[in-house]
Design a protein around this motif. Structure first.
Motif, mmCIF file in Angstrom:
data_model
loop_
_atom_site.group_PDB
_atom_site.id
_atom_site.type_symbol
_atom_site.label_atom_id
_atom_site.label_comp_id
_atom_site.label_asym_id
_atom_site.label_seq_id
_atom_site.Cartn_x
_atom_site.Cartn_y
_atom_site.Cartn_z
ATOM 1 N N HIS A 74 0.821 -1.212 0.000
ATOM 2 C CA HIS A 74 0.000 0.000 0.000
ATOM 3 C C HIS A 74 0.855 1.262 0.000
ATOM 4 N N LEU A 75 1.932 1.258 0.777
ATOM 5 C CA LEU A 75 2.739 2.465 0.941
ATOM 6 C C LEU A 75 3.813 2.628 -0.122
ATOM 7 N N ARG A 85 6.997 5.045 20.601
ATOM 8 C CA ARG A 85 8.172 4.525 19.904
ATOM 9 C C ARG A 85 8.132 4.926 18.422
ATOM 10 N N HIS A 86 6.948 4.877 17.840
ATOM 11 C CA HIS A 86 6.790 5.249 16.442
ATOM 12 C C HIS A 86 7.189 6.708 16.222
ATOM 13 N N THR A 87 6.677 7.579 17.057
ATOM 14 C CA THR A 87 6.982 9.006 16.927
ATOM 15 C C THR A 87 8.470 9.264 17.103
ATOM 16 N N GLN A 88 9.084 8.594 18.078
ATOM 17 C CA GLN A 88 10.513 8.791 18.309
ATOM 18 C C GLN A 88 11.334 8.348 17.103
ATOM 19 N N ASP A 147 0.619 5.842 10.211
ATOM 20 C CA ASP A 147 0.248 6.210 11.572
ATOM 21 C C ASP A 147 -0.704 5.195 12.198
ATOM 22 N N ASP A 148 -1.513 4.555 11.370
ATOM 23 C CA ASP A 148 -2.488 3.597 11.886
ATOM 24 C C ASP A 148 -2.610 2.416 10.923
ATOM 25 N N PRO A 149 -1.935 1.297 11.247
ATOM 26 C CA PRO A 149 -1.155 1.043 12.460
ATOM 27 C C PRO A 149 0.222 1.709 12.387
ATOM 28 N N PRO A 150 0.835 2.012 13.536
ATOM 29 C CA PRO A 150 2.140 2.672 13.515
ATOM 30 C C PRO A 150 3.218 1.762 12.953
ATOM 31 N N GLN A 197 2.834 10.643 9.765
ATOM 32 C CA GLN A 197 1.631 10.537 8.970
ATOM 33 C C GLN A 197 1.876 9.487 7.903
ATOM 34 N N ALA A 198 0.803 8.941 7.373
ATOM 35 C CA ALA A 198 0.950 7.989 6.280
ATOM 36 C C ALA A 198 1.521 8.716 5.078
ATOM 37 N N THR A 199 2.652 8.228 4.569
ATOM 38 C CA THR A 199 3.304 8.896 3.453
ATOM 39 C C THR A 199 3.754 7.877 2.439
#
Length: 295
Positions: A12-13, A53-56, A80-83, A290-292
């Motif tokens: 998907h990404l 942890r994801h944000t870091q 972001d969802d899921p991280p 964010q989803a990118t």
């Protein structure tokens, strides 16, 4: 996330035709997917255990890891969802899985020292907030968590070292890895070392990145200490004091995890929001994941 979920996320990404290659063990029973893509070759799809942890890790990849150049993976996409993140795969295997002669191992640690020096210089030093106060507070959390698994003498010793650490304040903090161990140093067939796994990365006291090496590897291999510091740089008196004081905190947390299980079961008297989360974990909107998709 199971294997099918990770592959679907990668498709998907990044690449609808991505093909799974293999799986690698991750943190706390998780696993990551290695897949091959048309544009980026082999990539790693890594889920995160928590949004923190994801944000870091996303913040580290966007802000500090680029300073390492080709000695670290590149961030390709985030969700972001899921991280989760998708990064380039780097060649080689963890250094602790290699059997090297002493000269080659010393060279690997010299490279690691330069990588750590570069990471620590990837952001401007900060004097606020007072990190020594937060570490002392964290020690109190772990003392409470350990309960009867540690002796009164151990509690007193840890508290004495935390007081001594606070006496050194103010101390600058820099971007740190905080799991700087051979398992996260990838050694390839050409003898090149690369650094991975930045989910613990944040601003912290630079000597904290050396604590685990100092307690678990260097006592039996002082030559590796000398090799790493040859490129990282000389530890001054304050660095050595921070290393000594934080060694006692690391020993406490290791004993506690071994004896009492999951720290999230701690009594409410120590609110995790204030004790276990660093005070500087606030990122600007541009750093929030964010989803990118790759440009």
């Amino acid at each position: 996330m199971n294997s099918a979920d990770l592959l679907q996320l990668c498709r998907h990404l990044l690449d609808t035709d991505a093909v799974p290659v293999t799986w690698h063990p991750g943190h706390a029973g998780t696993h990551v997917l290695r897949a091959t893509t048309a544009e980026h070759g082999e990539v790693i799809v890594k889920p995160h255990r928590s949004r923190e942890r994801h944000t870091q890790e996303v913040h580290a990849y966007r802000s500090w890891v680029p300073a390492l150049g080709d000695r670290a993976p590149r961030l390709l996409a985030t969700a972001d969802d899921p991280p989760a993140i998708v990064i380039t795969a780097v060649p080689g295997v963890p250094l602790d899985q290699r059997t090297l002669d002493p000269e080659a191992e010393q060279d690997a640690y010299r490279q690691a020292g330069l990588l750590l020096k570069t990471l620590h210089a990837a952001g401007p030093p900060r004097l606020e907030p007072d990190w020594t106060a937060w570490l002392a507070q964290r020690a109190e959390y772990w003392i409470h968590q350990a309960g009867d698994h540690i002796t009164p003498n151990t509690r007193a010793k840890v508290r004495a070292h935390m007081r001594a650490l606070q006496d050194l304040a103010p101390l600058p903090t820099v971007p740190c890895h905080l799991d700087f161990m051979p398992r996260n140093m990838i050694y390839d067939d050409d003898g090149v070392v690369r650094l991975i796994d930045f989910e613990h990365s944040r601003y912290d006291l630079p000597a904290r990145d050396l604590v685990r090496l100092a307690t678990r590897i260097w006592p039996n291999r002082p030559d590796l200490r000398d090799s790493l510091l040859e490129r990282y740089g000389h530890l001054n008196k304050v660095d050595q004091q921070v290393l000594e004081h934080c060694t006692h905190l690391d020993t406490l947390t290791t004993l506690c995890r071994a004896g009492t299980g999951n720290p999230r079961s701690a009594a409410p008297i120590y609110a995790r929001a204030s004790v276990c989360r660093p005070p500087s974990q606030r990122f600007p909107p541009s750093a929030r994941p964010q989803a990118t998709r790759p440009a």
